[in-house]
Every structure is written in C-alpha cells, then in structure tokens.
Design a protein around this motif. Structure first.
Motif, mmCIF file in Angstrom:
data_model
loop_
_atom_site.group_PDB
_atom_site.id
_atom_site.type_symbol
_atom_site.label_atom_id
_atom_site.label_comp_id
_atom_site.label_asym_id
_atom_site.label_seq_id
_atom_site.Cartn_x
_atom_site.Cartn_y
_atom_site.Cartn_z
ATOM 1 N N LEU A 19 0.860 -1.180 0.000
ATOM 2 C CA LEU A 19 0.000 0.000 0.000
ATOM 3 C C LEU A 19 0.897 1.231 0.000
ATOM 4 C CD1 LEU A 19 -2.714 -1.024 2.635
ATOM 5 C CD2 LEU A 19 -2.826 -1.234 0.141
ATOM 6 N N PRO A 20 0.463 2.348 -0.596
ATOM 7 C CA PRO A 20 1.338 3.526 -0.707
ATOM 8 C C PRO A 20 1.429 4.349 0.574
ATOM 9 C CG PRO A 20 -0.784 3.984 -1.722
ATOM 10 C CD PRO A 20 -0.820 2.539 -1.302
ATOM 11 N N ILE A 21 1.960 3.717 1.641
ATOM 12 C CA ILE A 21 2.024 4.404 2.925
ATOM 13 C C ILE A 21 3.388 4.261 3.601
ATOM 14 C CG2 ILE A 21 -0.458 4.310 3.372
ATOM 15 C CD1 ILE A 21 0.010 1.827 5.069
ATOM 16 N N SER A 22 4.332 3.547 2.995
ATOM 17 C CA SER A 22 5.717 3.373 3.468
ATOM 18 C C SER A 22 5.860 2.351 4.591
ATOM 19 C CB SER A 22 6.328 4.699 3.938
ATOM 20 O OG SER A 22 7.634 4.487 4.462
ATOM 21 N N SER A 23 6.376 1.196 4.249
ATOM 22 C CA SER A 23 6.625 0.144 5.243
ATOM 23 C C SER A 23 7.770 0.519 6.175
ATOM 24 C CB SER A 23 6.933 -1.189 4.547
ATOM 25 O OG SER A 23 8.094 -1.079 3.739
ATOM 26 N N SER A 24 8.862 1.069 5.608
ATOM 27 C CA SER A 24 10.017 1.433 6.448
ATOM 28 C C SER A 24 9.640 2.511 7.454
ATOM 29 C CB SER A 24 11.176 1.915 5.570
ATOM 30 O OG SER A 24 10.807 3.075 4.824
ATOM 31 N N GLY A 25 8.794 3.462 7.015
ATOM 32 C CA GLY A 25 8.369 4.523 7.913
ATOM 33 C C GLY A 25 7.513 4.002 9.050
ATOM 34 N N HIS A 26 6.593 3.106 8.751
ATOM 35 C CA HIS A 26 5.716 2.559 9.791
ATOM 36 C C HIS A 26 6.490 1.680 10.774
ATOM 37 C CE1 HIS A 26 2.368 4.036 7.373
ATOM 38 N NE2 HIS A 26 1.571 3.742 8.380
ATOM 39 N N LEU A 27 7.398 0.864 10.254
ATOM 40 C CA LEU A 27 8.173 -0.005 11.141
ATOM 41 C C LEU A 27 9.094 0.813 12.046
ATOM 42 C CD1 LEU A 27 9.089 -2.984 8.787
ATOM 43 C CD2 LEU A 27 7.327 -2.898 10.534
ATOM 44 N N ARG A 102 15.670 10.556 10.395
ATOM 45 C CA ARG A 102 15.858 11.921 10.882
ATOM 46 C C ARG A 102 14.722 12.840 10.433
ATOM 47 N NH1 ARG A 102 21.259 15.631 9.666
ATOM 48 N NH2 ARG A 102 20.622 17.439 10.928
ATOM 49 N N PHE A 103 14.208 12.602 9.220
ATOM 50 C CA PHE A 103 13.104 13.409 8.699
ATOM 51 C C PHE A 103 11.915 12.503 8.368
ATOM 52 C CE2 PHE A 103 17.005 15.756 7.507
ATOM 53 C CZ PHE A 103 16.776 16.911 8.234
ATOM 54 N N LEU A 104 11.550 11.667 9.322
ATOM 55 C CA LEU A 104 10.483 10.698 9.100
ATOM 56 C C LEU A 104 9.164 11.384 8.762
ATOM 57 C CD1 LEU A 104 9.464 7.791 9.117
ATOM 58 C CD2 LEU A 104 9.173 7.961 11.594
ATOM 59 N N ALA A 144 12.737 6.635 -2.397
ATOM 60 C CA ALA A 144 11.844 5.955 -1.460
ATOM 61 C C ALA A 144 12.568 5.036 -0.483
ATOM 62 C CB ALA A 144 10.781 5.166 -2.227
ATOM 63 N N VAL A 145 13.899 4.959 -0.542
ATOM 64 C CA VAL A 145 14.612 4.229 0.517
ATOM 65 C C VAL A 145 14.563 5.026 1.818
ATOM 66 C CG1 VAL A 145 16.165 3.139 -1.136
ATOM 67 C CG2 VAL A 145 16.897 5.223 0.017
ATOM 68 N N LEU A 146 14.212 6.311 1.729
ATOM 69 C CA LEU A 146 14.092 7.138 2.929
ATOM 70 C C LEU A 146 12.833 6.735 3.685
ATOM 71 C CD1 LEU A 146 14.956 10.631 1.384
ATOM 72 C CD2 LEU A 146 16.480 9.074 2.621
ATOM 73 N N PRO A 147 12.924 6.491 4.989
ATOM 74 C CA PRO A 147 11.740 6.118 5.780
ATOM 75 C C PRO A 147 10.643 7.163 5.661
ATOM 76 C CG PRO A 147 13.750 5.770 7.053
ATOM 77 C CD PRO A 147 14.151 6.516 5.803
ATOM 78 N N GLY A 148 9.432 6.700 5.444
ATOM 79 C CA GLY A 148 8.295 7.588 5.297
ATOM 80 C C GLY A 148 7.903 7.799 3.854
ATOM 81 N N VAL A 149 8.850 7.607 2.922
ATOM 82 C CA VAL A 149 8.554 7.745 1.498
ATOM 83 C C VAL A 149 8.152 6.376 0.967
ATOM 84 C CG1 VAL A 149 9.365 8.514 -0.750
ATOM 85 C CG2 VAL A 149 10.254 9.601 1.323
ATOM 86 N N SER A 150 6.936 6.264 0.501
ATOM 87 C CA SER A 150 6.430 4.974 0.045
ATOM 88 C C SER A 150 7.019 4.586 -1.302
ATOM 89 C CB SER A 150 4.901 5.029 -0.064
ATOM 90 O OG SER A 150 4.396 3.923 -0.782
ATOM 91 N N ARG A 151 7.570 3.369 -1.387
ATOM 92 C CA ARG A 151 8.115 2.890 -2.659
ATOM 93 C C ARG A 151 7.005 2.709 -3.683
ATOM 94 N NH1 ARG A 151 8.426 -0.831 -6.080
ATOM 95 N NH2 ARG A 151 6.695 -1.823 -5.017
ATOM 96 N N LEU A 243 -0.375 11.603 9.148
ATOM 97 C CA LEU A 243 0.635 10.865 9.900
ATOM 98 C C LEU A 243 1.943 11.639 9.938
ATOM 99 C CD1 LEU A 243 1.327 8.294 11.436
ATOM 100 C CD2 LEU A 243 1.947 7.225 9.255
ATOM 101 N N GLY A 244 2.314 12.250 8.811
ATOM 102 C CA GLY A 244 3.532 13.048 8.765
ATOM 103 C C GLY A 244 3.477 14.214 9.725
ATOM 104 N N LEU A 245 2.323 14.863 9.808
ATOM 105 C CA LEU A 245 2.153 15.984 10.737
ATOM 106 C C LEU A 245 2.267 15.521 12.181
ATOM 107 C CD1 LEU A 245 1.415 18.949 11.263
ATOM 108 C CD2 LEU A 245 -1.007 18.286 11.142
ATOM 109 N N ILE A 246 1.615 14.416 12.497
ATOM 110 C CA ILE A 246 1.658 13.891 13.865
ATOM 111 C C ILE A 246 3.072 13.485 14.256
ATOM 112 C CG2 ILE A 246 0.894 11.979 15.332
ATOM 113 C CD1 ILE A 246 -1.759 12.024 13.757
ATOM 114 N N VAL A 247 3.762 12.776 13.344
ATOM 115 C CA VAL A 247 5.129 12.336 13.620
ATOM 116 C C VAL A 247 6.053 13.532 13.839
ATOM 117 C CG1 VAL A 247 7.154 11.201 12.615
ATOM 118 C CG2 VAL A 247 4.905 10.130 12.428
#
Length: 256
Positions: A19-27, A102-104, A144-151, A243-247
């Motif tokens: 799903l377009p929500i970023s697995s690395s960011g959520h984990l 750092r910029f999740l 999209a290897v950056l956490p939070g950016v969905s691949r 989610l980005g705002l909350i984080v």
C-alpha cells in the motif's frame, strides 16, 4: 520481542510494503514507540514473507519473464533498478542519518504530496511504458529508501504522471518490488554475516512475523489492484499527510 509484537510488525510490514504508505516509515515509527526492537534477522524473515506474497500474487506477470527473459519488460525493470541502487548506496554511505529516520515526518508528507500530484495532474493522453519512464521511476524508487517515502506510492505516481495507465503502473510497481525485496534481503544477509550473529528473537516470533507479513502482503496486493482500477489514492494521501504531521509533532510533545 514477544509474539504479539512480531505479529503487529509482520502485519504492518506486509500491508504497508504494497500500500502507498511506506513500510520502512511505519516499522521505524513502531520501533520508536516501543513495539519490538531493531533486529536484522527478523527484518530478513519478514522480507521473505512479503517476497512470497508478491511472487504468488504477481505470478501471472513474472512467470512469462522467466520463460522469455529477453523482452522489453525485463529491460524496463533493469532500467528502473539501476538508479534505485545508485541512490540507495549514496544514501547509505553519505547520508545514513536520513535512513535512520531523521526526517520521518517529512517522508510521510512527501508521500502524500506525490500521491496528490498524481491524482490531480494527469497527462491528457495515456502512453505506454518505455525506458525513459522506467529510469525516472527508478529515481523515485531510489528516493523511497528514505523512511516515510512509500516505494509503491512513489513509483506508481511517477508512472501515472508520465501517462501510464493506473493498473499498468501498479502492476509494474509490484513487479519492481521483487528484485528490490530480494536485493534488500541479500544486503541484510551480508551485513548479518559480517558481524557476530546471535539469535535474539524466538523461533515462534520469527514464524509469526513471517506468516503475518505473507498474509497481510497477499491481501494488500489484491486489495490495492482492485482499488486502483476504479478509485484513486486520495485516502492514502490524506492518511500519510496526517501521519507526517503527527510524527513531526511527537518530539515536541516529548513522545519521540
């Protein structure tokens, strides 16, 4: 790591990988909130779970490539993977703090921006996939290897903005995930082998993580492929923006 933590991480990994929500960011967010802990071997296991999910769900797309590898689609996949690998190496060795989240919050917002852009600024004509479009898609996939950016969000947005039809864009995005997941797992195995390995996660937690990642990955692929045919990605854009705002506010609130 308890079995229920492994269950949560596996479910989140499998679903958010496709799903377009970023697995690395959520984990990473879950880890920062105290759900589980960073464990390289566990990461490998859940990656294997998601790999089996995409192999089964996309078998009609990748099986012909194995039987007849010399074709345009194979070339497009290679063309997309080259810039992805280059950018991934650059981030890993020149900006490792970015991979540490750092910029999740900004990563989630960037995902929302790309999804919104692809929803509202579409080419007037539908065009076919080609090498140039594949390379640009690979560049977005590398970012999209950056956490939070969905691949998946970045690649599908890149393709649709270039005029590729939504279903074809999603299909190619999921095909691209196969070499990316395999490559990530291989790098993690090499990294694991280069150090002193100790199993810090129980076999039960590993099994729960792998199975839950496999099942949630399989469900999310089928769900998204049906969703994108008749609907857009506005809901995912709203979710990742919030989610980005909350984080971004969590450190101010003293939570992260």
């Amino acid at each position: 790591m308890t079995w229920w933590q492994a269950l949560i991480l596996g479910l989140v990994q499998g679903a958010s990988e496709f799903l377009p929500i970023s697995s690395s960011g959520h984990l990473l967010l879950l880890e920062k909130l105290g759900v589980g802990q960073e464990d390289l071997f566990f990461n490998i296991i859940v990656h294997v779970g998601t790999l089996f999910a995409v192999l089964i769900a996309m078998r009609k797309s990748w099986a012909p490539l194995l039987r007849h590898p010399i074709q345009k689609t194979t070339g497009y996949i290679i063309a997309a993977c080259v810039p992805t690998v280059i950018l991934a190496v650059i981030f890993k060795y020149l900006a490792p703090s970015l991979l540490a989240g750092r910029f999740l919050g900004f990563g989630f917002v960037l995902t929302a921006f790309l999804l919104t852009l692809s929803q509202n600024f579409k080419p007037t004509e539908t065009t076919l996939l080609n090498t140039k479009k594949s390379i640009l898609t690979g560049v977005l996939q590398g970012i999209a290897v950056l956490p939070g950016v969905s691949r998946s969000g970045a690649t599908i947005s890149a393709l649709t903005l270039q005029g590729v039809e939504k279903s074809e864009a999603a299909n190619f995005s999921f095909l691209l995930s196969i070499p990316i997941i395999i490559g990530s797992a291989i790098l993690e195995i090499i990294e694991l082998a280069s150090g002193s390995f100790t199993l810090s996660v129980s076999p039960v937690a590993l099994a729960v993580g792998a199975i839950s990642a496999f099942l949630s990955g399989l469900i999310s692929i089928n769900f998204f492929m049906k969703l994108i045919k008749n609907h857009g990605m506005t809901g995912f854009a709203i979710y990742t923006a919030l989610l980005g705002l909350i984080v971004s506010l969590l450190p101010i609130w003293g939570i992260l």
